[in-house]
Design a protein around this motif. Structure first.
Motif, PDB file in Angstrom:
ATOM      1  N   LYS A  53       0.829  -1.218   0.000  1.00 61.46           N
ATOM      2  CA  LYS A  53       0.000   0.000   0.000  1.00 61.46           C
ATOM      3  C   LYS A  53       0.860   1.263   0.000  1.00 61.46           C
ATOM      4  CE  LYS A  53      -3.695  -2.329   2.456  1.00 61.46           C
ATOM      5  NZ  LYS A  53      -4.370  -2.452   3.760  1.00 61.46           N
ATOM      6  N   PHE A  54       2.001   1.199   0.676  1.00 59.57           N
ATOM      7  CA  PHE A  54       2.905   2.351   0.675  1.00 59.57           C
ATOM      8  C   PHE A  54       3.375   2.652  -0.746  1.00 59.57           C
ATOM      9  CE2 PHE A  54       7.315   3.931   0.811  1.00 59.57           C
ATOM     10  CZ  PHE A  54       7.103   5.130   1.466  1.00 59.57           C
ATOM     11  N   LYS A  55       3.701   1.594  -1.483  1.00 61.07           N
ATOM     12  CA  LYS A  55       4.169   1.788  -2.863  1.00 61.07           C
ATOM     13  C   LYS A  55       3.045   2.350  -3.728  1.00 61.07           C
ATOM     14  CE  LYS A  55       6.586  -0.477  -6.640  1.00 61.07           C
ATOM     15  NZ  LYS A  55       7.365  -1.651  -7.055  1.00 61.07           N
ATOM     16  N   LEU A  56       1.854   1.766  -3.603  1.00 58.31           N
ATOM     17  CA  LEU A  56       0.739   2.249  -4.414  1.00 58.31           C
ATOM     18  C   LEU A  56       0.351   3.683  -4.035  1.00 58.31           C
ATOM     19  CD1 LEU A  56      -1.442  -0.972  -4.584  1.00 58.31           C
ATOM     20  CD2 LEU A  56      -0.135   0.090  -6.425  1.00 58.31           C
ATOM     21  N   GLY A  57       0.670   4.065  -2.805  1.00 60.00           N
ATOM     22  CA  GLY A  57       0.424   5.440  -2.375  1.00 60.00           C
ATOM     23  C   GLY A  57       1.491   6.392  -2.876  1.00 60.00           C
ATOM     24  N   GLY A  58       2.355   5.914  -3.746  1.00 59.66           N
ATOM     25  CA  GLY A  58       3.332   6.788  -4.409  1.00 59.66           C
ATOM     26  C   GLY A  58       4.504   7.169  -3.532  1.00 59.66           C
ATOM     27  N   TYR A  59       4.813   6.359  -2.531  1.00 59.27           N
ATOM     28  CA  TYR A  59       5.939   6.626  -1.619  1.00 59.27           C
ATOM     29  C   TYR A  59       5.753   7.943  -0.856  1.00 59.27           C
ATOM     30  CZ  TYR A  59       7.941   3.586  -5.275  1.00 59.27           C
ATOM     31  OH  TYR A  59       8.160   2.602  -6.207  1.00 59.27           O
ATOM     32  N   THR A  60       4.515   8.405  -0.733  1.00 60.86           N
ATOM     33  CA  THR A  60       4.291   9.747  -0.175  1.00 60.86           C
ATOM     34  C   THR A  60       3.918   9.742   1.301  1.00 60.86           C
ATOM     35  OG1 THR A  60       1.965   9.699  -0.830  1.00 60.86           O
ATOM     36  CG2 THR A  60       3.531  10.642  -2.407  1.00 60.86           C
ATOM     37  N   GLU A  61       3.566   8.573   1.831  1.00 59.22           N
ATOM     38  CA  GLU A  61       3.146   8.540   3.225  1.00 59.22           C
ATOM     39  C   GLU A  61       4.280   9.022   4.128  1.00 59.22           C
ATOM     40  OE1 GLU A  61       1.077   4.908   4.567  1.00 59.22           O
ATOM     41  OE2 GLU A  61       2.619   4.909   6.125  1.00 59.22           O
ATOM     42  N   SER A  62       3.930   9.812   5.139  1.00 59.74           N
ATOM     43  CA  SER A  62       4.979  10.313   6.023  1.00 59.74           C
ATOM     44  C   SER A  62       4.442  10.455   7.437  1.00 59.74           C
ATOM     45  CB  SER A  62       5.496  11.662   5.514  1.00 59.74           C
ATOM     46  OG  SER A  62       4.677  12.708   5.981  1.00 59.74           O
ATOM     47  N   ASP A  63       5.350  10.801   8.341  1.00 57.62           N
ATOM     48  CA  ASP A  63       4.923  11.022   9.719  1.00 57.62           C
ATOM     49  C   ASP A  63       4.405  12.441   9.919  1.00 57.62           C
ATOM     50  OD1 ASP A  63       7.215  12.513   9.547  1.00 57.62           O
ATOM     51  OD2 ASP A  63       8.342  11.401  11.058  1.00 57.62           O
ATOM     52  N   GLY A  64       4.288  13.189   8.830  1.00 60.21           N
ATOM     53  CA  GLY A  64       3.722  14.533   8.892  1.00 60.21           C
ATOM     54  C   GLY A  64       4.729  15.599   9.258  1.00 60.21           C
ATOM     55  N   LYS A  65       5.975  15.200   9.456  1.00 61.10           N
ATOM     56  CA  LYS A  65       6.990  16.186   9.824  1.00 61.10           C
ATOM     57  C   LYS A  65       7.787  16.590   8.596  1.00 61.10           C
ATOM     58  CE  LYS A  65       7.324  14.151  14.391  1.00 61.10           C
ATOM     59  NZ  LYS A  65       8.051  13.183  15.213  1.00 61.10           N
ATOM     60  N   GLU A  66       8.316  17.776   8.644  1.00 62.72           N
ATOM     61  CA  GLU A  66       9.106  18.288   7.527  1.00 62.72           C
ATOM     62  C   GLU A  66      10.577  17.911   7.713  1.00 62.72           C
ATOM     63  OE1 GLU A  66       7.702  19.734   4.929  1.00 62.72           O
ATOM     64  OE2 GLU A  66       5.767  19.436   5.921  1.00 62.72           O
ATOM     65  N   GLY A  67      11.327  18.109   6.645  1.00 57.93           N
ATOM     66  CA  GLY A  67      12.784  18.008   6.758  1.00 57.93           C
ATOM     67  C   GLY A  67      13.377  16.655   6.445  1.00 57.93           C
ATOM     68  N   HIS A  68      12.566  15.707   5.997  1.00 60.23           N
ATOM     69  CA  HIS A  68      13.132  14.417   5.622  1.00 60.23           C
ATOM     70  C   HIS A  68      13.805  14.531   4.260  1.00 60.23           C
ATOM     71  CE1 HIS A  68      11.210  12.760   9.036  1.00 60.23           C
ATOM     72  NE2 HIS A  68       9.979  12.877   8.569  1.00 60.23           N
ATOM     73  N   ILE A  69      14.995  14.021   4.165  1.00 60.37           N
ATOM     74  CA  ILE A  69      15.745  14.115   2.911  1.00 60.37           C
ATOM     75  C   ILE A  69      15.650  12.776   2.198  1.00 60.37           C
ATOM     76  CG2 ILE A  69      17.999  14.570   1.894  1.00 60.37           C
ATOM     77  CD1 ILE A  69      18.624  16.173   4.482  1.00 60.37           C
ATOM     78  N   PRO A  70      15.119  12.772   0.974  1.00 66.08           N
ATOM     79  CA  PRO A  70      14.821  11.488   0.315  1.00 66.08           C
ATOM     80  C   PRO A  70      16.038  10.853  -0.350  1.00 66.08           C
ATOM     81  CG  PRO A  70      14.086  13.278  -1.071  1.00 66.08           C
ATOM     82  CD  PRO A  70      14.668  13.907   0.162  1.00 66.08           C
ATOM     83  N   LEU A  71      17.064  10.597   0.412  1.00 66.77           N
ATOM     84  CA  LEU A  71      18.263   9.957  -0.135  1.00 66.77           C
ATOM     85  C   LEU A  71      18.588   8.674   0.617  1.00 66.77           C
ATOM     86  CD1 LEU A  71      20.741  12.951  -0.608  1.00 66.77           C
ATOM     87  CD2 LEU A  71      19.476  11.740  -2.375  1.00 66.77           C
ATOM     88  N   SER A  72      19.046   7.699  -0.111  1.00 61.66           N
ATOM     89  CA  SER A  72      19.495   6.454   0.502  1.00 61.66           C
ATOM     90  C   SER A  72      20.675   5.906  -0.297  1.00 61.66           C
ATOM     91  CB  SER A  72      18.375   5.414   0.528  1.00 61.66           C
ATOM     92  OG  SER A  72      17.685   5.469   1.746  1.00 61.66           O
ATOM     93  N   ALA A  73      21.318   4.912   0.262  1.00 67.97           N
ATOM     94  CA  ALA A  73      22.455   4.289  -0.428  1.00 67.97           C
ATOM     95  C   ALA A  73      22.478   2.798  -0.129  1.00 67.97           C
ATOM     96  CB  ALA A  73      23.764   4.940   0.024  1.00 67.97           C
ATOM     97  N   MET A  74      23.168   2.068  -0.986  1.00 68.27           N
ATOM     98  CA  MET A  74      23.205   0.619  -0.844  1.00 68.27           C
ATOM     99  C   MET A  74      24.559   0.100  -1.334  1.00 68.27           C
ATOM    100  SD  MET A  74      20.482  -1.844  -2.723  1.00 68.27           S
ATOM    101  CE  MET A  74      21.360  -2.370  -4.198  1.00 68.27           C
TER     102      MET A  74
END
Lengths: 445, 125
Positions: A53-74
Motif C-alpha cells: 500500500k505504501f508503494k501504491l500510495g506513491g511513496y508519499t506517506e509520512s509522519d507529517g513532519k518536515e525536513g526528511h531528505i529522500p536519499l538512501s544508499a546501498m
C-alpha cells in the motif's frame, strides 16, 4: 519524447543535488516505520501488505513532519563459486571461478516530495561494468480519493523497466531471488518482459487501486534516445518501434494476519533489432501471477509467490537477417518461491524456475562454450535455496532507521541448462557444472 | 434529584458491567492481537511514534496530547479521554468514530479480541 526524457533525468539529478549529503534518510525515516513494517524479513524488496500500500500510495506517506531528505544508499559485496570453472574469465578483471566482487554501490532518490509526488530512483556503480549507470526509476504522481464511498488511489507512474512499478513480488522486476550473482552463467532465454527492456525504455502507466482490493494499470513504453542511453551508461539493446502497451489487473486482499493477491499482466512489443529500421520482431507477453502471505504476529511469516508468463514471438526482422531460424516461436517461464522468516530476522527461501520453448538453431546454438546450446533449445530448469540473516531493521534495532544489513548464502542448482542436462554447450559442460554457491553482504543506509 | 441519582447509579452499574467485561479479556492474548492488528503502525514504547502515536500509557490519556505527533484535525477535535469504552468504540470502527481521521484501519469486528487488546493496553504503563 526525447525532451520529456531529458527533463525527467534533469529533474531527478536536481532532486539528488539540491539536498546536502549530511544525512541519508530512507522511507523508514520518512514514515517513522521500521523496515519490517514494509518488508518481509525486515529487508527489501519483499513487501508486506503494508509495503504494497505504501508503494501504491506513491511513496508519499509520512509522519507529517518536515525536513526528511529522500536519499538512501546501498552496497553489495559478494562471492561467487561455480561447480566447475568457466571456460574463460567470468568478466574483465575476474577469474574463471571463485570471484569476490563489489557487486553494487547504489544511490537512491527515494521518498516523498509533496503530498502527491514521490519517487524511487536508483543509480548504480557495479562490477563487472565498473561504471555508474541509471538503474531503476519509478516516479509517481498520486491522488487519494473516495469513489463510491471507498478509499481509492489514482496514480501515474513514470518508470524505466516494465513491472518495476508493480506492487507484488510475483512479477519479473521484484521476484525472488532479490540478489544474485552477475559472475555465474545464467540460462540464455527469458521473456522480453523479464528484464529485456530494463533501463532502455521510458514509460508512463496510469493506475487505480480501489477499495484496497482492485488494482488496474494501463500504459505504454518507448525507447530512450540513443544519446540519452549513452549519457546514462545504459546499453541500448533493441529499439521499440513506436509504443509498447502494458497492462495489469490484480485483486489484493489484506486481512492483516494474512494477505493474498492474484492477477494478470501483459505487454506487446515490436522491436527493431540493434536499432535497425524496417522489419520488427514482435513479442506478445501475457502473465498470470498470485501470492499468499501468512503474517500472524509477525514472529513466523510464510510467503508464496508465483508467476507464469507465456510469450509469443514473431521474428520477422531476425528471420530475414539470419538471426533466427524460425519466423515464429514461443517461450514459457514459470517461477515459484516460498519463504519463511522467523522473528523478522532469519529467512529461508526456496525458488523454482522453469523456462521452455521451441528450438531455434540461430537463436540458441551460438557455438559458445558455457553459454551456447548444442540442442538449440531455450529449456532450463532448476532451483534456488537461500538462507539469510537480517539483524537490524526492527523497531529496537541498532542504527534504526539509518542502517540495515542482510547477509545471505544462496545455492542455485540446475537440472537442465540451455536444453540439456549433460554436455549442453557441445563442449562437455553439464547443467550441474553451473550450480552456483553465492554469498553476499548487503548494506542499506 | 432522585432522577439524577438514579441516572448516576445506572451509569455506574453499566460502567461496572462494561469494565467487568473488559476485565474478562485475556491481556496476554491481547498482546498477540496487538501484534497482528496494530503493531505495524503503533509502538508500545514510551515516546516512540510510528505512523501512529505511541500507545504507552494510553488508558486514561487525553486524546491528541503527544506533543511531537502530527494528529489529524479530526483527532484533535475529538477531545476525549482514552478509557476502555472510548477505545472500544474507536477500534471497532475508526472511520465512524473519528470521521476524517488519519488511521487507515477498517476496524476490529471481534468483540472479544477488542476486549483483550484493550486489557493488554491497560498493562502498558
Amino acid at each position: 519524447m526525447k525532451n520529456i526524457s531529458k527533463y525527467l533525468l534533469l529533474a531527478l539529478l536536481m532532486l539528488g543535488l539540491v539536498e546536502p549529503a549530511l544525512a541519508v534518510p530512507s522511507f523508514a525515516r520518512q514514515t517513522g516505520q521500521d523496515c519490517a513494517a514494509c518488508h518481509v524479513g525486515s529487508f527489501g524488496p519483499q513487501l508486506t501488505p503494508y509495503g504494497t500500500k505504501f508503494k501504491l500510495g506513491g511513496y508519499t506517506e509520512s509522519d507529517g513532519k518536515e525536513g526528511h531528505i529522500p536519499l538512501s544508499a546501498m552496497l553489495v559485496q559478494s562471492f561467487t563459486h561455480t561447480n566447475k570453472d568457466l571456460s574463460a574469465d567470468a568478466a574483465d578483471g575476474f577469474k574463471n571461478n571463485n570471484n569476490m566482487s563489489l557487486q553494487e554501490v547504489s544511490m537512491f532518490v527515494a521518498g516523498r516530495f509533496t503530498d502527491n509526488i514521490g519517487a524511487f530512483a536508483q543509480g548504480t556503480w557495479s562490477e563487472p561494468d565498473r561504471q555508474f549507470s541509471m538503474d531503476n526509476l519509478d516516479l509517481r504522481l498520486v491522488k487519494p480519493m473516495q469513489v463510491a464511498g471507498k478509499d481509492t488511489v489514482l496514480g501515474i507512474s513514470v518508470n524505466n523497466n516494465p513491472t518495476v512499478q508493480d506492487p507484488f513480488n510475483t512479477v519479473p522486476a521484484w521476484r525472488f531471488p532479490y540478489m544474485s550473482s552477475e559472475l555465474a552463467p545464467t540460462p540464455n532465454a527469458s521473456p522480453l518482459i523479464a528484464g529485456g527492456l530494463e533501463q532502455t525504455v521510458i514509460g508512463a502507466t496510469a493506475y487505480g487501486f480501489y477499495d484496497n482490493n482492485w488494482y488496474a494499470e494501463l500504459g505504454g513504453y518507448q525507447s530512450f534516445s540513443k544519446s540519452m542511453l549513452n549519457s546514462m551508461n545504459v546499453d541500448p539493446g533493441d529499439k521499440i518501434d513506436g509504443t509498447s502497451p502494458y497492462w495489469r489487473l490484480a485483486y489484493f486482499q489484506d486481512l492483516r494476519k494474512q494477505a493474498f493477491s492474484f492477477g494478470l499482466f501483459g505487454m506487446n512489443s515490436h522491436l527493431l533489432p540493434g536499432w535497425s529500421s524496417g522489419r520488427t520482431d514482435k513479442y506478445n507477453d501475457i502473465g498470470i501471477d498470485g501470492s499468499y502471505t501468512f503474517l500472524g504476529t509477525r514472529e513466523h511469516v510464510f510467503a508464496v509467490n508465483g508467476s507464469f508468463i507465456h510469450e509469443n514471438r514473431n521474428f520477422d526482422a531476425s528471420y530475414a537477417d539470419g538471426g533466427a531460424s524460425n519466423k515464429n516461436g514461443h517461450l514459457n517461464s514459470l517461477n515459484l518461491s516460498g519463504s519463511y522468516h522467523y522473528n523478522k530476522t532469519y529467512g529461508l527461501t526456496l525458488g523454482l524456475f522453469d523456462v521452455n520453448g521451441n528450438k531455434d538453431q540461430s537463436l540458441y546454438n551460438t557455438g559458445d562454450a558455457d553459454a551456447g546450446s548444442i540442442k538449440a533449445s531455450p529449456d532450463s530448469r532448476g532451483y534456488i535455496l537461500q538462507a539469510d540473516w537480517t539483524p537490524w531493521g526492527k523497531e529496537d534495532s541498532w542504527g534504526a532507521p539509518w542502517a540495515n544489513m542482510r547477509v545471505g548464502l544462496q545455492y542455485t542448482g540446475y537440472n537442465k541448462f540451455n536444453g540439456a542436462s549433460n554436455n549442453y554447450d557441445g563442449f562437455g559442460r553439464d547443467a550441474s557444472d553451473n550450480n552456483t554457491l553465492y554469498s553476499f553482504i548487503w548494506f542499506a543506509l | 434529584m432522585k432522577r439524577l441519582i438514579g441516572s448516576l447509579m445506572a451509569a455506574a452499574i453499566s460502567f461496572g458491567a462494561m469494565s467487568q467485561a473488559f476485565a474478562a479479556g485475556d491481556a496476554a492474548h491481547g498482546g498477540k492481537v496487538f501484534e497482528e492488528e496494530c503493531a505495524d503502525c503503533h509502538s508500545v514504547k514510551d515516546g516512540k511514534n510510528k505512523k501512529g502515536p505511541s500507545l504507552f500509557n494510553i488508558l486514561g490519556r487525553k486524546s491528541a496530547t503527544i506533543a511531537d505527533f502530527n494528529y489529524s484535525d479530526a483527532m484533535r477535535a475529538k477531545n476525549t479521554i482514552w478509557n476502555a469504552e472510548v477505545i472500544n468504540e474507536y477500534i471497532r470502527a475508526p472511520k465512524k468514530s473519528v470521521p476524517g481521521g488519519k488511521m487507515k484501519y477498517d476496524g476490529l469486528d471481534d468483540e472479544k479480541a477488542r476486549e483483550e487488546v484493550i486489557n493488554y493496553l491497560g498493562t502498558l504503563h
